[in-house]
Design a protein around this motif. Structure first.
Motif, mmCIF file in Angstrom:
data_model
loop_
_atom_site.group_PDB
_atom_site.id
_atom_site.type_symbol
_atom_site.label_atom_id
_atom_site.label_comp_id
_atom_site.label_asym_id
_atom_site.label_seq_id
_atom_site.Cartn_x
_atom_site.Cartn_y
_atom_site.Cartn_z
ATOM 1 N N ASN A 1 0.941 -1.041 0.041
ATOM 2 C CA ASN A 1 0.019 -0.084 -0.161
ATOM 3 C C ASN A 1 0.667 1.480 0.084
ATOM 4 O O ASN A 1 0.260 2.530 0.313
ATOM 5 N N LEU B 1 -3.556 8.643 4.925
ATOM 6 C CA LEU B 1 -3.023 7.755 3.865
ATOM 7 C C LEU B 1 -1.604 6.920 4.238
ATOM 8 O O LEU B 1 -0.779 7.588 4.747
ATOM 9 N N TRP C 1 -5.602 -0.649 4.343
ATOM 10 C CA TRP C 1 -5.636 0.697 4.363
ATOM 11 C C TRP C 1 -4.804 0.976 3.178
ATOM 12 O O TRP C 1 -3.512 0.618 2.974
ATOM 13 N N SER D 1 -4.759 3.782 -0.851
ATOM 14 C CA SER D 1 -5.219 4.823 -1.516
ATOM 15 C C SER D 1 -4.276 5.070 -2.735
ATOM 16 O O SER D 1 -3.255 4.749 -2.591
ATOM 17 N N SER E 1 -1.016 10.063 -2.302
ATOM 18 C CA SER E 1 -0.286 10.230 -1.322
ATOM 19 C C SER E 1 -0.330 11.191 -0.064
ATOM 20 O O SER E 1 -0.892 11.974 -0.257
ATOM 21 N N ALA E 2 0.215 10.713 0.930
ATOM 22 C CA ALA E 2 0.071 11.901 2.259
ATOM 23 C C ALA E 2 0.426 13.139 1.803
ATOM 24 O O ALA E 2 1.693 13.181 0.855
#
Length: 456
Positions: A43, A211, A239, A241, A244-245
């Motif tokens: 992830n 994220l 978890w 996405s 990106s954070a």
């Protein structure tokens, strides 16, 4: 009965021939390499697992970049952090606490302008439960209305109390003066902003910003690194996405200049906060600057402490230190003084900065600072908790465990000439700016006389 004769510390430290000589410093050895796995899972989460079998515990540190430019981001982020672990779709607050307590565990979340951090620990054999509770919060945090309301009330009270503290007033003034309206400058929201945050706001921010890609998870303890990575991979499989954070934009460089006098009516004590641009740990000059800073004000035996605390009694504590930022580092000088001696303390702090560049540290000063630097590094990483925090801090700026293992050798190799050069380049008074928080009516006349301060 034979009378007991007590010897003073000075007598204990002396022989008939004079003071007892200090033992020679031994050769600095490279720190041992522990069993470690450093990898990226599917992830996009960066996972570091270090085996440290000192006690049957495991320490967890999760770092999620969490920047935002919206004026309400700080308030929403604080509410999110305070409510993140208050319940999920399948656990209420009591169940979260009960499940963690059953494995001797705990988890807590905090946020700053740069990142959302979750930290905690558990018995080593309770790691599956610790990871399950963490995964549940990351993927299914509920932000129930009653829990969000309760956390908002507590947060509002803490903000109001904090804003009455001189140290917080000084920190906020310094951040604004150094960084203007950059998001990094806003470390605490306004109480009225927190009051406007709704549960739906926290849920939306969680969905958009909590994220894995770009985030870091560190686990240190009496655990097997390979099987622990497998456990993390399984626990956090849900978890994910494509995004990106969010990282902070690059900070502006701190440039030297006049300090700013911030008026605090009726204050009987003042806060001196000075700051200059420094260099990151990756810079080859960093070890020399680290020791130069220690000689200046980085520990109790420093020149600054000897001057304004021990000799002149201007302050109970004075300290200089590195503040590591997303894009580098700054040098900080802090001192709290009585209003009557604030201008003199500021003068002496600047004087010692200049003197360090013009009168390089003696061999004795260098050796004492070097020993302190190496010893404090080894001490800070001796526990599982200390090692977890240090590994997380280094990894967020791209440094591996090798840097930590090799740094004592770099400190041991630094020469007096390199330290003097670093002091002259980075600790010159002209490099510094900052704030003085105090009663301007009392301070202004003397500060005007010594110069280098912008008066209100």
């Amino acid at each position: 009965m034979t009378a007991v004769t007590h010897r003073t510390a000075e007598q204990i430290g002396h022989t008939e021939r004079g003071p007892r000589p200090l033992p020679e410093l031994g050769a600095q050895a490279e720190a041992a390499q522990p069993s470690i796995v450093d990898t990226m899972i599917d992830n996009g989460l960066h996972v570091i697992v270090v085996r440290r079998p000192a006690v049957p515990m495991v320490e967890l540190r999760l770092r999620i970049p969490f920047a935002g430019t919206d004026p309400m981001h700080s308030a929403r982020a604080e509410v999110l952090a305070n409510a993140l672990l208050t319940g999920t779709k399948r656990r209420n607050r009591t169940q979260v606490d009960t499940d963690l307590a059953a494995v001797g565990g705990d988890l807590a979340a905090v946020v700053d302008p740069e990142r959302l951090s979750v930290g905690g620990s558990a018995l080593a054999d309770g790691l599956p439960v610790l990871l399950d509770v963490l995964a549940d919060a990351l993927t299914e945090a509920a932000y129930r209305e009653e829990e969000v309301g309760r956390e908002k009330e507590r947060l509002t009270e803490r903000i109001q109390l904090a804003r009455s503290q001189p140290s917080v007033i000084a920190r906020e003034a310094l951040q604004r003066y150094r960084y203007g309206d950059h998001p990094f400058a806003k470390e605490m929201p306004e109480a009225e902003e927190v009051a406007r945050v709704e549960p739906a706001d926290a849920r939306a921010l969680h969905q958009a910003a909590v994220l894995p890609k770009g985030s870091l998870l560190v686990l240190v303890g009496d655990i097997d690194p390979d099987s622990t990575v497998d456990a993390v991979r399984a626990a956090l499989a849900g978890w994910g996405s494509a995004a990106s954070a969010s990282v902070l934009p690059v900070l502006p460089t701190v440039t030297g200049g006049d300090a700013l006098l911030v008026h605090r009516p009726g204050a009987v004590q003042s806060q001196i906060r000075l700051s200059a641009q420094a260099i990151p740990r990756t810079d080859p000059r960093y070890p020399a600057l680290q020791i130069a800073n220690l000689v200046y004000g980085g520990y109790f035996s420093s020149r600054l402490v000897e001057n304004i605390r021990e000799d002149k009694g201007y302050t109970y504590s004075a300290h200089s230190y590195f503040e590591f930022t997303p894009s580098g580092a700054t040098l900080m000088v802090d001192a709290d003084t009585a209003s009557s001696v604030t201008p003199a303390a500021l003068w002496e702090a600047r004087y010692e900065l200049g003197r360090l560049g013009l009168v390089p540290p003696t061999e004795a000063e260098v050796n004492a600072a070097r020993s302190y630097a190496i010893g404090s590094l080894l001490t800070s990483t001796a526990s599982q908790s200390g090692l977890a925090g240090t590994v997380a801090a280094l990894a967020t700026v791209g440094l591996t465990f090798d840097w930590l293992r090799e740094h004592p050798l770099r400190l041991a190799a630094v020469t007096g000439e390199q330290i003097a050069a670093a002091a002259l380049e980075f600790l010159a008074p002209v490099n510094f700016t900052g704030v003085v928080v105090g009663d301007a009516e009392q301070l202004a006349p003397q500060l005007r006389a010594i110069g280098g301060v912008v008066l209100p």
